[in-house]
Every structure is written in structure tokens, then in C-alpha cells.
Enzyme design. Sequence first.
Site, PDB file in Angstrom:
ATOM      1  N   ASP A 137       8.507 -41.635  87.222  1.00 53.02           N
ATOM      2  CA  ASP A 137       7.883 -41.184  88.465  1.00 53.02           C
ATOM      3  C   ASP A 137       8.781 -41.558  89.648  1.00 53.02           C
ATOM      4  O   ASP A 137       9.125 -42.746  89.817  1.00 53.02           O
ATOM      5  CB  ASP A 137       6.509 -41.874  88.576  1.00 53.02           C
ATOM      6  CG  ASP A 137       5.697 -41.345  89.750  1.00 53.02           C
ATOM      7  OD1 ASP A 137       6.275 -40.783  90.692  1.00 53.02           O
ATOM      8  OD2 ASP A 137       4.465 -41.505  89.704  1.00 53.02           O
ATOM      9  N   ASP A 155      12.882 -32.608  95.489  1.00 45.69           N
ATOM     10  CA  ASP A 155      12.721 -31.245  94.978  1.00 45.69           C
ATOM     11  C   ASP A 155      11.526 -31.285  94.026  1.00 45.69           C
ATOM     12  O   ASP A 155      11.669 -31.235  92.809  1.00 45.69           O
ATOM     13  CB  ASP A 155      14.012 -30.854  94.250  1.00 45.69           C
ATOM     14  CG  ASP A 155      13.974 -29.433  93.734  1.00 45.69           C
ATOM     15  OD1 ASP A 155      12.951 -28.744  93.908  1.00 45.69           O
ATOM     16  OD2 ASP A 155      14.975 -29.016  93.126  1.00 45.69           O
TER      17      ASP A 155
HETATM   18  N1  SAM Z   1      11.859 -25.661  93.457  1.00 48.27           N
HETATM   19  C1  SAM Z   1      10.566 -25.981  93.049  1.00 48.27           C
HETATM   20  C2  SAM Z   1       9.471 -25.783  94.042  1.00 48.27           C
HETATM   21  O1  SAM Z   1       9.509 -26.275  95.153  1.00 48.27           O
HETATM   22  O2  SAM Z   1       8.515 -25.110  93.716  1.00 48.27           O
HETATM   23  C3  SAM Z   1      10.501 -27.326  92.461  1.00 48.27           C
HETATM   24  C4  SAM Z   1      11.013 -27.235  91.084  1.00 48.27           C
HETATM   25  S1  SAM Z   1      11.189 -28.648  90.160  1.00 48.27           S
HETATM   26  C5  SAM Z   1      10.989 -27.908  88.611  1.00 48.27           C
HETATM   27  C6  SAM Z   1       9.842 -29.714  90.471  1.00 48.27           C
HETATM   28  C7  SAM Z   1       9.846 -30.874  89.496  1.00 48.27           C
HETATM   29  O3  SAM Z   1       9.269 -32.021  90.100  1.00 48.27           O
HETATM   30  C8  SAM Z   1       9.060 -30.618  88.222  1.00 48.27           C
HETATM   31  O4  SAM Z   1       9.923 -30.501  87.136  1.00 48.27           O
HETATM   32  C9  SAM Z   1       8.120 -31.828  88.099  1.00 48.27           C
HETATM   33  O5  SAM Z   1       7.995 -32.310  86.780  1.00 48.27           O
HETATM   34  C10 SAM Z   1       8.810 -32.831  89.017  1.00 48.27           C
HETATM   35  N2  SAM Z   1       7.930 -33.864  89.556  1.00 48.27           N
HETATM   36  C11 SAM Z   1       6.655 -33.714  90.011  1.00 48.27           C
HETATM   37  N3  SAM Z   1       6.175 -34.899  90.396  1.00 48.27           N
HETATM   38  C12 SAM Z   1       7.151 -35.826  90.201  1.00 48.27           C
HETATM   39  C13 SAM Z   1       7.250 -37.226  90.407  1.00 48.27           C
HETATM   40  N4  SAM Z   1       6.218 -37.904  90.895  1.00 48.27           N
HETATM   41  N5  SAM Z   1       8.415 -37.842  90.102  1.00 48.27           N
HETATM   42  C14 SAM Z   1       9.465 -37.136  89.605  1.00 48.27           C
HETATM   43  N6  SAM Z   1       9.425 -35.815  89.381  1.00 48.27           N
HETATM   44  C15 SAM Z   1       8.291 -35.158  89.669  1.00 48.27           C
END
Ligand code: SAM
Length: 282
Positions: A137, A155
Site C-alpha cells: 500500500d 498514479d
Molecule cells: N491511469 C489510471 C487512472 O487514473 O485511472 C490509473 C491506472 S493505475 C492501473 C492505478 C493503480 O493504482 C491500480 O493498479 C491500483 O491497484 C493501484 N492502487 C490503488 N490504490 C493503491 C494504493 N493504496 N497503493 C498502491 N497502489 C494502489
Amino acid sequence: MELWYSEQHTDYVRFSLKIKEQLFCGKSEFQQIDILDTYEFGRALTLDGYLMVTEKDEFIYHDMIVHVPMATNLNIKKVLVIGAGDGGTIRELTRYQGIEQIDMVEIDEMVVKACRKFLPQTACKLEDPRVRIYYEDGLKYVRRKENEYDLILVDSTDPFGPGEGLFTKEFYGNCYNALKEDGILVNQHESTYYDAYVEAMKRAHKRIMETFPIARVYQAHIPTYPSGHWLFGYASKKYDPLLDLKEKEWNALGLTTKYYNTQLHKGCFALPNYVTEQLNEA
Ligand code: SAM
């Protein structure tokens, strides 16, 4: 039989894409993950039924999240990327020879595995030797860091589900501490065209403004996101994205980009009046 993917943008608005086939479907500990092959936008990643990335318009999001801060400080060497499991942000960062280390913190390994297999267009640089991937996380990871990064890119998904913590005051405060004295934070900042998203955007902006001396918002046109109008947050301890833009130096790098250019860099901070009003209310 016709197959269509539909995303509910508001209670009264849907966005639909005609599908050739579903390439991947999986449920991780964190979310539902699907990869679809669409007629108009190529391959697309959805998480919990929300479009994250499509092959046709991902260049806009990834250009804008990476090149705006990079053209503001060309001495960026150590970058933290939170989320970004599709790899598009990493691909753009690896184009800068000056960057020495990219730490990517993605909560969900299944997203990365699926994108490596089905979305090579974005995942193609995850093997770059400068990239280290941590599956945890981002909220917890950044708590342990102090004065370490030149740039943090958030992102993430939207402010609900696993991404919720990445829009909190605690998170922005920890990013401030994790950044060096001239550090920059850029986050995906949602959109405010539809009422349902306005309060979340205002809350995020208020928290960032309370944390960083310089806090701006810039925009891009992203066809597959709700309303097609998307915002990014830019915050820094030192650099103003317009006054400190290194226009000549960035252009001298000779990077070919499909969306970003330094003229657009100057223009993207000029916001529509209704957005400026919402930001002022924050
Ligand atoms: N470009 C995209 C958008 O704005 O819609 C974002 C794409 S990217 C795939 C987002 C990623 O953030 C996902 O793969 C998700 O698993 C990750 N994510 C969500 N919460 C998170 C957290 N707390 N820590 C790390 N990664 C996280």
C-alpha cells in the site's frame, strides 16, 4: 451477438465501447481486474468496472503526469511512483537518461501480471534496471520515507476502494516528508465536470494546498475518462511549474511526445472559469 462494455459515469450517463473479446478476467484481494479488446480504443484495462487505461488514449495521461514535472526540474534523479500498475508512467520516466532510480509501489500484483501479459504497450519498460517494484500500500510505504525523492507521482485509482488513502491529509503530509527540499508531487486529481466528483476534487486540493507552499492544478483532454476533461495536481516545495519551466533545455533533449509539448505545458495551467471557482471554494 454484439458485446459492449458500459461504464456508469453518473446515475444518468453511460460510456460504452464495443468489444471484440475479453482477454483477462480476475479477482484479486483488492479489486476486479478485466482486460478487454475494444474496436475503437484497442486494449483496455478496467478495475472494478472503471476504465483505467486504453491503448488509444493512454499517451495523453502518461505524457501529462510525467513530462510536466520533468520539464520543470531536469535534475530529477530519484522518483517514487504510487499505483501505476499498467506501467505507462514508468515507460515515460525511463526515457530520461538522468533518472537513476524509479521505485514503483503498487498494491496489486495481479494488475501488473495481467498488464505484462496483455498490455505490453504500457508495461514494456517495467524490466528497466532502474525500476524496483514493491507490492504494498502506497500509504504505508511513504510513511517510512524522509527526504529521499525528487519526484513523487501518484498514479492511483479513484478516492474509493484501495485508492482512498491516497487522497488523505496524512498521505500528502507523508509525501511532503518523503520529498527532498526541492521535491515535486504530481497526482491524478479527478475531474469536476460532473457534480458527483466535485467534492472529492475540492477536498484533495484543500489538503494539498495546506501541505505544500506551491499547489496548482492542470488539465488534459482524455476521451475515455468521465466527461473527457481530466485534472492533475502539481505541488512543490520550491518549483513553480510555469516560472521554473526549462523550455529550451527540455526541447534540447529531443524527446518525441505525442501529446505533451512546452507550449501546451504553459497552456494547461489555464483552467476554465468553473474549475477555477471550484478550486477557489476549496
Ligand atoms: N491511469 C489510471 C487512472 O487514473 O485511472 C490509473 C491506472 S493505475 C492501473 C492505478 C493503480 O493504482 C491500480 O493498479 C491500483 O491497484 C493501484 N492502487 C490503488 N490504490 C493503491 C494504493 N493504496 N497503493 C498502491 N497502489 C494502489
